[in-house]
Enzyme design. Structure first.
Site, PDB file in Angstrom:
ATOM      1  CG  ASP A  68      -0.415   0.239   2.819  1.00  0.00           C
ATOM      2  OD1 ASP A  68       0.624  -0.020   2.636  1.00  0.00           O
ATOM      3  OD2 ASP A  68      -1.213  -0.058   3.648  1.00  0.00           O
ATOM      4  CE  LYS A 140       3.537  -5.417   3.894  1.00  0.00           C
ATOM      5  NZ  LYS A 140       2.531  -4.484   4.991  1.00  0.00           N
ATOM      6  CD  GLU A 142       1.200  -1.280   7.791  1.00  0.00           C
ATOM      7  OE1 GLU A 142       0.717  -0.404   8.940  1.00  0.00           O
ATOM      8  OE2 GLU A 142       1.198  -0.918   6.582  1.00  0.00           O
ATOM      9  CD  GLU A 209       8.030  -0.199   7.324  1.00  0.00           C
ATOM     10  OE1 GLU A 209       7.300  -0.726   6.962  1.00  0.00           O
ATOM     11  OE2 GLU A 209       8.778   1.001   6.523  1.00  0.00           O
TER      12      GLU A 209
HETATM   13  O1  KIV Z   1       3.819  -0.749   1.296  1.00  0.00           O
HETATM   14  C1  KIV Z   1       4.289  -1.263   2.002  1.00  0.00           C
HETATM   15  O2  KIV Z   1       5.155  -1.378   0.196  1.00  0.00           O
HETATM   16  C2  KIV Z   1       5.048  -2.172   2.481  1.00  0.00           C
HETATM   17  C3  KIV Z   1       6.608  -2.215   2.728  1.00  0.00           C
HETATM   18  C4  KIV Z   1       7.332  -0.747   2.744  1.00  0.00           C
HETATM   19  C5  KIV Z   1       6.794  -4.027   3.589  1.00  0.00           C
HETATM   20  O3  KIV Z   1       4.669  -2.449   3.264  1.00  0.00           O
END
Ligand code: KIV
Length: 299
Positions: A68, A140, A142, A209
């Site tokens: 994102d 993914k 968070e 991160e």
């Molecule tokens: O959105 C993204 O590109 C990410 C990376 C920074 C791991 O989550």
């Protein structure tokens, strides 16, 4: 008279015609976990469109993340908070087409954007289904703590999940900026607890991160069936990820410390080197352990 090279040329950066069956084995979840078990570094890179996805795949990137971060990179937003599920669906579809078109092998991961998994596990499932149907192999999300139940719910329903801890950009306002996470003893202990909970819930990849190198090295050893993927987390994670535009030197602001500009390092022979070579150099540097360098790119 028509020039034959003009006749065969394809405009607008067209992808090559669909090629014969892949010569490389497609990347699968068991293959990623095997790589982790035998200590081979996993290479992840973001891509947001068909052409870059095809180039990254051809350069040997194993995991393409439709991050994102596209909110900032492609849409000009000031954070990832404004990215919608529809935007993620669109870019996931573009990336998938690019990879499939060239008989690519990459594993495609797509970010669940802000607000599309926070309400309930059912909402997360509905959002994940949109991205999986657009071509993602894995989603993914968070954060730690409350997310463990959501991860278990998705994994139980056949959706592979990559978790994301440390600096979680969707909560940048709550975190007070893009800062290193897990520096104090208490915050390191909490991050560790969350990581173990996410592994127990079934997450098979975990992006770390902006986490101190020592902490991510410890976690990488402790998590036996969840591979850590670092970005600003030192050299000892199971794999690495960077944002494509950052590693190509296209970040018009100040690059974070953890970024290496692979484009700038290429020998300057006009016409011979380009984006594919820069991505290949990144793949090689991750594989041989020369990137990241803890003295330059980590805390
Ligand atoms: O959105 C993204 O590109 C990410 C990376 C920074 C791991 O989550």
């Amino acid at each position: 008279m028509t020039d034959s090279t003009t006749q065969n040329a394809s405009p607008y950066g067209t992808l090559p015609p669909a090629s014969s069956p892949a010569t490389r084995k497609p990347v699968s979840l068991p293959r990623l976990l095997e790589m982790h078990a035998r200590g081979e570094k996993i290479v992840m890179l973001t891509a947001y469109d068909a052409t870059f996805a095809a180039v990254a795949d051809a350069a040997g990137v194993e995991c393409i993340l439709v991050g994102d971060s596209l909110g900032m990179v492609c849409q000009g937003l000031s954070s990832t908070v404004g990215v919608s599920l529809e935007t993620m669906r669109y870019h996931t579809e573009c990336v998938t087409r690019g990879v499939r078109r060239v008989q690519g092998t990459a594993w495609i991961i797509s970010d669940l954007p802000f607000g599309t998994y926070h309400e309930s596990k059912e909402q997360a499932l509905r959002s994940a289904a949109v991205l999986m149907q657009a071509g993602a192999h894995m989603v993914k999300l968070e954060g730690g703590g409350w997310t463990a139940d959501t991860v278990r719910f998705l994994v139980d329903r056949g959706i592979p999940v990559c978790a994301h801890l440390g600096l979680t950009p969707q909560t940048v306002h709550a975190l007070g900026g893009y800062r290193v996470q897990g520096k104090s003893e208490a915050s390191a202990a909490l991050l560790k607890r969350h990581a173990h909970e996410l592994q127990d819930a079934g997450a098979t990849l975990l992006v770390l991160e902006m986490v101190p190198a020592a902490l991510s090295a410890e976690l990488t050893t402790e998590l036996s069936h969840c591979a850590t993927i670092g970005i600003g987390a030192g050299k000892d994670t199971a794999g690495q990820v960077l944002v494509l535009h950052d590693m190509l030197g296209l970040n018009l602001g100040k690059n974070p410390k953890f970024v290496r500009n692979f484009m700038a390092e290429l020998p300057g022979i006009p016409g011979q080197h380009g984006i594919k070579e820069a991505i290949t150099a990144y793949v090689q540097a991750v594989k041989n352990g020369s990137f990241p360098d803890n003295t330059l790119h980590a805390w």
